[in-house]
Each structure stands twice: as structure tokens, then as C-alpha cells.
Design a protein around this motif. Structure first.
Motif, PDB file in Angstrom:
ATOM      1  N   GLY A  96       0.770  -1.238   0.000  1.00 45.02           N
ATOM      2  CA  GLY A  96       0.000   0.000   0.000  1.00 45.02           C
ATOM      3  C   GLY A  96       0.800   1.285   0.000  1.00 45.02           C
ATOM      4  O   GLY A  96       0.459   2.232   0.713  1.00 45.02           O
ATOM      5  N   ARG A  97       1.857   1.323  -0.795  1.00 47.38           N
ATOM      6  CA  ARG A  97       2.658   2.549  -0.908  1.00 47.38           C
ATOM      7  C   ARG A  97       3.036   2.812  -2.363  1.00 47.38           C
ATOM      8  O   ARG A  97       3.163   1.885  -3.156  1.00 47.38           O
ATOM      9  N   VAL A  98       3.277   4.091  -2.640  1.00 46.50           N
ATOM     10  CA  VAL A  98       3.745   4.527  -3.957  1.00 46.50           C
ATOM     11  C   VAL A  98       4.947   5.445  -3.755  1.00 46.50           C
ATOM     12  O   VAL A  98       4.962   6.265  -2.831  1.00 46.50           O
ATOM     13  N   ALA A  99       5.969   5.287  -4.608  1.00 40.38           N
ATOM     14  CA  ALA A  99       7.139   6.179  -4.578  1.00 40.38           C
ATOM     15  C   ALA A  99       7.204   6.945  -5.888  1.00 40.38           C
ATOM     16  O   ALA A  99       6.939   6.393  -6.955  1.00 40.38           O
ATOM     17  N   VAL A 100       7.551   8.228  -5.793  1.00 37.47           N
ATOM     18  CA  VAL A 100       7.706   9.085  -6.976  1.00 37.47           C
ATOM     19  C   VAL A 100       9.162   9.546  -7.019  1.00 37.47           C
ATOM     20  O   VAL A 100       9.669  10.086  -6.035  1.00 37.47           O
ATOM     21  N   GLU A 101       9.829   9.289  -8.152  1.00 39.77           N
ATOM     22  CA  GLU A 101      11.255   9.623  -8.255  1.00 39.77           C
ATOM     23  C   GLU A 101      11.568  10.276  -9.598  1.00 39.77           C
ATOM     24  O   GLU A 101      10.843  10.078 -10.573  1.00 39.77           O
ATOM     25  N   TRP A 102      12.685  11.016  -9.628  1.00 45.06           N
ATOM     26  CA  TRP A 102      13.113  11.702 -10.849  1.00 45.06           C
ATOM     27  C   TRP A 102      14.400  11.065 -11.381  1.00 45.06           C
ATOM     28  O   TRP A 102      15.242  10.587 -10.614  1.00 45.06           O
ATOM     29  N   PHE A 103      14.551  11.078 -12.703  1.00 49.15           N
ATOM     30  CA  PHE A 103      15.738  10.485 -13.339  1.00 49.15           C
ATOM     31  C   PHE A 103      17.009  11.277 -13.040  1.00 49.15           C
ATOM     32  O   PHE A 103      18.070  10.701 -12.813  1.00 49.15           O
ATOM     33  N   ASP A 104      16.907  12.596 -13.076  1.00 49.91           N
ATOM     34  CA  ASP A 104      18.060  13.478 -12.889  1.00 49.91           C
ATOM     35  C   ASP A 104      18.798  13.093 -11.594  1.00 49.91           C
ATOM     36  O   ASP A 104      18.232  13.145 -10.512  1.00 49.91           O
ATOM     37  N   PRO A 105      20.084  12.691 -11.724  1.00 46.76           N
ATOM     38  CA  PRO A 105      20.804  12.215 -10.529  1.00 46.76           C
ATOM     39  C   PRO A 105      21.298  13.324  -9.599  1.00 46.76           C
ATOM     40  O   PRO A 105      21.867  13.029  -8.547  1.00 46.76           O
ATOM     41  N   SER A 106      21.089  14.592  -9.969  1.00 47.77           N
ATOM     42  CA  SER A 106      21.590  15.689  -9.129  1.00 47.77           C
ATOM     43  C   SER A 106      20.960  15.629  -7.734  1.00 47.77           C
ATOM     44  O   SER A 106      19.839  15.151  -7.556  1.00 47.77           O
ATOM     45  N   ASN A 107      21.687  16.116  -6.749  1.00 42.59           N
ATOM     46  CA  ASN A 107      21.190  16.109  -5.365  1.00 42.59           C
ATOM     47  C   ASN A 107      19.868  16.853  -5.247  1.00 42.59           C
ATOM     48  O   ASN A 107      18.977  16.446  -4.499  1.00 42.59           O
ATOM     49  N   GLU A 108      19.766  17.933  -6.013  1.00 45.22           N
ATOM     50  CA  GLU A 108      18.544  18.748  -5.971  1.00 45.22           C
ATOM     51  C   GLU A 108      17.321  17.938  -6.417  1.00 45.22           C
ATOM     52  O   GLU A 108      16.273  17.947  -5.780  1.00 45.22           O
ATOM     53  N   SER A 109      17.484  17.210  -7.526  1.00 45.10           N
ATOM     54  CA  SER A 109      16.369  16.395  -8.018  1.00 45.10           C
ATOM     55  C   SER A 109      16.083  15.221  -7.101  1.00 45.10           C
ATOM     56  O   SER A 109      14.928  14.883  -6.837  1.00 45.10           O
ATOM     57  N   GLN A 110      17.125  14.582  -6.612  1.00 44.58           N
ATOM     58  CA  GLN A 110      16.928  13.416  -5.750  1.00 44.58           C
ATOM     59  C   GLN A 110      16.288  13.792  -4.415  1.00 44.58           C
ATOM     60  O   GLN A 110      15.604  12.976  -3.795  1.00 44.58           O
ATOM     61  N   ALA A 111      16.480  15.051  -4.011  1.00 45.11           N
ATOM     62  CA  ALA A 111      15.856  15.514  -2.761  1.00 45.11           C
ATOM     63  C   ALA A 111      14.339  15.633  -2.907  1.00 45.11           C
ATOM     64  O   ALA A 111      13.610  15.694  -1.916  1.00 45.11           O
TER      65      ALA A 111
END
Length: 350
Positions: free
Chosen positions: A223-238
């Protein structure tokens, strides 16, 4: 307000996959089932839908996707085969045979690739345009794959042990073509562009890519969903985050259901989730909030797909056996088409 209707002649056994054709202005969709068939349906006027074709396989079909146009589909089967089916002629061609059941298949129109993932912990990369200059390439995976998704430039492979690989499709295509020319076996150890550990602590059930090619969402059995971005920069990963969903209070206990399906809206970039609780919800990934929740259906949501113009949402239900019963009850297998209101799945203005 939206309206919803049931599609006549649904499959006879559990539904494993449902995909609308991505072609502009197409209202054709394909459904894969444990009854060993793939079905083609056509939606007309948004008010009626009919089955137009049915293709038998030797074993249950676990996934299906459209190819270069409306008349080409690819299937992933429990009999270990990946097939191309010409819908006009009905011809079935085996593209490759894995060493175990094939779980997922996707098509990249940008790079003319058909990619399948099987429980032998391999990917097969096939030329999707009849290019005879190279043959199917096999890529070894560190664990059993559960779900595949493609964006314009990336392939996301969600696997057991919370492993997640992201490949750049152009690099993948180039590597497969160049190695195929020099090798008979064409078994490759291609390094993924990124290796990640899923933000979800439990088994991944589904993954889908954002239509803007910036990231993806994945779901788990818990019962969980994760949303992530491809850009490996710290800003995007945050920016990445995960949230709880598809939970129902029963006798003062929070019952948690698997999130079986995720589908991004092709126009608005919001996404739908379908759970073992029989509920479909719409989410705004950017604002981190739920936009709406639809009335509970008769059984577990097995698959979701938006039409290419974003005006319709198809939902497949099947017994998820979350209640411990393994018989198929009347009305527990079905496909529903929902015509969406103009602002129904749109991000709310701030």
C-alpha cells in the motif's frame, strides 16, 4: 461529471494486463488474460465498446503492448515466448524464447525496440522495426524482474530485492546493434545508466514513467507509492518521496492492500493507482496530493490505462485473492471504461 460503463465480453479468467494503443486518436485497447488469450477491444463514441479480435496462446498471457501502430501487438507469455501479432492477418511470430516465463513487454517507438523481461532474470532486446542487421540481445539482471516501463529516453526495470535499473534507450540500442554484429550469442553485460534501491521497503508491483520523460512512479504490495526523478543531481533526488495509499479501516484495524497498477495521464501528467481494495485514485505527483477517489469496484484492480488523448480511463478488475478465497466469483472479472470530465484528472490550480 464522468460516467462509467462495463465492457461486454470480458476474459474468462483473471486479467494480467490492459493497454490502450498510444496512437493519436486511437480507441483500441488490448487485454491479456490467464485464460490464455489476448483480446482486442474498440471503443466507439465513448459510449460503447466491442471485442474485435481474440488471439489464443499456449499458456496464460502476462503482458501485452502495442507496437509501431494499431495493428501490431507484442505479448509476454507463461510459455516463455515473446510474440509479435499482426492484428490484420492474425499471424503470430515468436521473437524470442526466454528460459522461464515472460513477465513484461514494452515497446519504444522512439528507438524501435521491443524489450521483454522474464523470470529467468534476463531482458531480451529485439529490433522492433524488422531490422535484420541485428538479432535479439540478452541482458542479465541481478534479480527477478517484476515490472518494466519506458519513457521517450529511458527504460525502468523494477526487480526483486528492491533493485531498480534505469537504462538509456539510445545507448541500449547502440550497444545491442554493435555487439550483435560481432557475436553469435549476443549475451551482454550492459551496465545500466543508473542502479537504484527502491524507496519502497516491500516487493514492487508496478512502475510507470512520467509522460514528460523526467521520472517515474512505482508501487508496492504494501500500500505505498514512490515518486522519483531520473536526474541524478542532489537537488532532483531531494524531491523524491513515498506515500501510503489503498488502506481501508476494517473493525478499527487499518487493512493494507497491494497497489497493483499505476498509469500516468498522457496530457496532464497526473497518475492513477489501482489497489487490491478495488479502488482507483488519481494523484498529483508535483503537489503531492490526491485529486480524487472513485467508487469501490467488485474486486481487486488488476490494470489501468488512459487512452492516448487522455479522455478515457480503462480499468480491469480480477480477484486478487487478498481475502484468501481462490474461487472466481460472478462479476469479479471485468473491464470498465470511464469517460473523464475536462478537469477531472487535471492538477488543481494553486
Amino acid at each position: 461529471m464522468s460516467n462509467q460503463f462495463a465492457v461486454p465480453e470480458p476474459p474468462a479468467d483473471a486479467i494480467s494486463a490492459l493497454r490502450f494503443s498510444p496512437q493519436p486518436d486511437s480507441f483500441r485497447f488490448a487485454v491479456a488474460s490467464w485464460d490464455k488469450n489476448v483480446y482486442i477491444y474498440e471503443l466507439s463514441d465513448g459510449k460503447s465498446c466491442k471485442q474485435t479480435a481474440k488471439f489464443e496462446h499456449r499458456a496464460p498471457v502476462l503482458d501485452v503492448c502495442f507496437g509501431k501502430d494499431d495493428n501490431e501487438i507484442y505479448t509476454a507469455c507463461l510459455d516463455w515466448d515473446v510474440r509479435r501479432i499482426d492484428l490484420k492477418s492474425g499471424t503470430q511470430t515468436v521473437l524470442s524464447t526466454h528460459d522461464n516465463s515472460v513477465r513484461s513487454v514494452v515497446y519504444s517507438k522512439e528507438h524501435s525496440l521491443v524489450i521483454s523481461a522474464a523470470w529467468d532474470s534476463t531482458l531480451h532486446v529485439h529490433p522492433g522495426d524488422g531490422d535484420a542487421s541485428w538479432s535479439t540481445a540478452t541482458i542479465n539482471l541481478p534479480s527477478k524482474p517484476f515490472s518494466l516501463a519506458v519513457s521517450a529516453s529511458k527504460l525502468v526495470v523494477a526487480m526483486a530485492n528492491r533493485a531498480l535499473h534505469i537504462y538509456e534507450l539510445k545507448a541500449l540500442a547502440d550497444e545491442c546493434k554493435s555487439s550483435s554484429a560481432n557475436s553469435l550469442q549476443n549475451r551482454l553485460d550492459i551496465e545500466p545508466w543508473q542502479r537504484r534501491e527502491s524507496s519502497l521497503k516491500f516487493m514492487t508491483r508496478a512502475v510507470d514513467c512520467m509522460p514528460n520523460d523526467e521520472g517515474y512512479a512505482s508501487s508496492s504490495i504494501e500500500g505505498r507509492v514512490a515518486v522519483e526523478w531520473f536526474d541524478p543531481s542532489n537537488e532532483s533526488q531531494a524531491r523524491k518521496y513515498a506515500f501510503k495509499c489503498h488502506r481501508q479501516p476494517v473493525d478499527d484495524v487499518d487493512v493494507v492492500y497491494p497497489v497493483n497498477a499505476i498509469a500516468f495521464h498522457p496530457v496532464h501528467g497526473t497518475f492513477a493507482t489501482g489497489g487490491g481494495d478495488g479502488v482507483v485514485a488519481i494523484w498529483d505527483a508535483i503537489a503531492k496530493r490526491r485529486i480524487r477517489i472513485y467508487p469501490k469496484l467488485a474486486s481487486s484492480v488488476a490494470a489501468l490505462s488512459f487512452s492516448s488523448n487522455g479522455k478515457y480511463l480503462a480499468t480491469a478488475i480480477s480477484p486478487g485473492f487478498e481475502d484468501g478465497k481462490d474461487e472466481i466469483a460472478e462479476g469479479s472479472i471485468g473491464i470498465y471504461i470511464r469517460e473523464l470530465g475536462e478537469n477531472e484528472v487535471k492538477r488543481k490550480a494553486k
